[in-house]
Design a protein around this motif. Structure first.
Motif, mmCIF file in Angstrom:
data_model
loop_
_atom_site.group_PDB
_atom_site.id
_atom_site.type_symbol
_atom_site.label_atom_id
_atom_site.label_comp_id
_atom_site.label_asym_id
_atom_site.label_seq_id
_atom_site.Cartn_x
_atom_site.Cartn_y
_atom_site.Cartn_z
ATOM 1 N N PRO A 197 0.721 -1.206 -0.061
ATOM 2 C CA PRO A 197 0.172 0.074 0.034
ATOM 3 C C PRO A 197 0.945 1.203 -0.008
ATOM 4 N N ALA A 198 1.942 1.080 0.321
ATOM 5 C CA ALA A 198 2.733 2.371 0.637
ATOM 6 C C ALA A 198 3.396 2.773 -0.895
ATOM 7 N N MET A 199 3.273 1.835 -1.874
ATOM 8 C CA MET A 199 3.826 2.111 -3.021
ATOM 9 C C MET A 199 2.895 3.190 -3.876
ATOM 10 N N ALA A 200 1.653 3.186 -3.553
ATOM 11 C CA ALA A 200 0.401 4.110 -3.975
ATOM 12 C C ALA A 200 0.924 5.558 -3.433
ATOM 13 N N THR A 201 1.377 5.449 -2.234
ATOM 14 C CA THR A 201 1.734 6.658 -1.639
ATOM 15 C C THR A 201 2.891 7.413 -1.677
ATOM 16 N N LEU A 202 3.801 6.764 -2.418
ATOM 17 C CA LEU A 202 5.043 7.387 -2.834
ATOM 18 C C LEU A 202 4.859 8.117 -4.205
ATOM 19 N N TYR A 203 4.200 7.650 -5.097
ATOM 20 C CA TYR A 203 4.135 8.415 -6.367
ATOM 21 C C TYR A 203 2.654 8.137 -7.117
ATOM 22 N N ALA A 204 2.450 8.961 -7.908
ATOM 23 C CA ALA A 204 1.294 8.657 -9.094
ATOM 24 C C ALA A 204 1.411 9.057 -10.320
ATOM 25 N N ILE A 205 0.918 8.272 -11.295
ATOM 26 C CA ILE A 205 1.220 8.590 -12.773
ATOM 27 C C ILE A 205 -0.178 8.946 -13.318
ATOM 28 N N ASP A 206 -0.241 10.460 -13.701
ATOM 29 C CA ASP A 206 -1.452 11.004 -14.438
ATOM 30 C C ASP A 206 -1.510 10.524 -15.903
ATOM 31 N N GLN A 207 -2.717 10.800 -16.244
ATOM 32 C CA GLN A 207 -3.451 10.180 -17.486
ATOM 33 C C GLN A 207 -2.398 10.768 -18.587
ATOM 34 N N ASP A 208 -1.612 11.849 -18.600
ATOM 35 C CA ASP A 208 -0.959 12.475 -19.448
ATOM 36 C C ASP A 208 0.583 11.936 -19.251
ATOM 37 N N GLY A 209 0.926 10.997 -18.286
ATOM 38 C CA GLY A 209 2.170 10.536 -18.055
ATOM 39 C C GLY A 209 2.960 11.198 -16.790
ATOM 40 N N THR A 210 2.542 12.191 -16.445
ATOM 41 C CA THR A 210 3.136 13.163 -15.470
ATOM 42 C C THR A 210 3.322 12.326 -14.257
ATOM 43 N N VAL A 211 4.457 12.142 -13.579
ATOM 44 C CA VAL A 211 4.599 11.269 -12.480
ATOM 45 C C VAL A 211 4.772 12.468 -11.098
ATOM 46 N N ARG A 212 3.816 12.223 -10.219
ATOM 47 C CA ARG A 212 3.866 13.338 -9.209
ATOM 48 C C ARG A 212 4.193 12.325 -8.080
ATOM 49 N N ILE A 213 5.122 12.914 -7.187
ATOM 50 C CA ILE A 213 6.295 12.229 -6.244
ATOM 51 C C ILE A 213 5.806 12.829 -5.008
ATOM 52 N N ASP A 214 5.326 12.022 -3.869
ATOM 53 C CA ASP A 214 5.226 12.888 -2.639
ATOM 54 C C ASP A 214 6.540 12.692 -2.020
ATOM 55 N N TRP A 215 7.249 13.784 -1.900
ATOM 56 C CA TRP A 215 8.616 13.748 -1.296
ATOM 57 C C TRP A 215 8.546 13.624 0.338
ATOM 58 N N PRO A 216 7.519 14.175 1.072
ATOM 59 C CA PRO A 216 7.217 13.905 2.431
ATOM 60 C C PRO A 216 7.067 12.383 2.569
ATOM 61 N N ALA A 217 6.389 11.616 1.823
ATOM 62 C CA ALA A 217 6.185 10.242 2.154
ATOM 63 C C ALA A 217 7.566 9.449 1.729
ATOM 64 N N VAL A 218 8.159 9.825 1.075
ATOM 65 C CA VAL A 218 9.515 9.302 0.590
ATOM 66 C C VAL A 218 10.481 9.320 1.608
ATOM 67 N N GLU A 219 10.682 10.715 1.840
ATOM 68 C CA GLU A 219 11.646 10.930 2.998
ATOM 69 C C GLU A 219 11.194 10.217 4.289
ATOM 70 N N THR A 220 9.937 10.198 4.740
ATOM 71 C CA THR A 220 9.642 9.538 5.945
ATOM 72 C C THR A 220 9.962 8.053 5.729
ATOM 73 N N LEU A 221 9.556 7.378 4.617
ATOM 74 C CA LEU A 221 9.694 5.989 4.643
ATOM 75 C C LEU A 221 10.937 5.588 4.535
#
Length: 91
Positions: free
Chosen positions: A39-63
């Motif tokens: 489940p943590a994989m989905a909280t680290l990043y998301a890929i939008d329909q247009d291919g944009t990757v959004r990274i949740d840096w606070p979640a990555v740093e905490t993990l």
């Protein structure tokens, strides 16, 4: 006496080369089978329909700091290394 020295020399050679040969053998790896993504994989990043990757840096740093989920920890560490410019490709 020469046979004794020859036998002693052969035993010493065998004793000294055995550990070296053992180190050349491939080490066994433990294989893990993952049936579903963490489940943590989905909280680290998301890929939008247009291919944009959004990274949740606070979640990555905490993990990466807490090492709470060891299944995605290497991914979080790699993401931070790429962001911080410390990642080096394997040759």
């Amino acid at each position: 006496m020469n046979a004794y020295r020859l036998a002693l020399a052969l035993m010493l050679i065998a004793a000294l080369t055995a550990p070296a040969l053992a180190q050349d053998q491939p080490k066994s790896l433990k294989t893990l089978r993952i049936h579903e993504p963490s489940p943590a994989m989905a909280t680290l990043y998301a890929i939008d329909q247009d291919g944009t990757v959004r990274i949740d840096w606070p979640a990555v740093e905490t993990l990466a700091a807490t090492k709470a989920d060891r299944t995605v920890l290497p991914l979080a560490q790699l993401m931070l290394a790429i962001r911080d410019g410390t990642w080096k490709p394997a040759r």
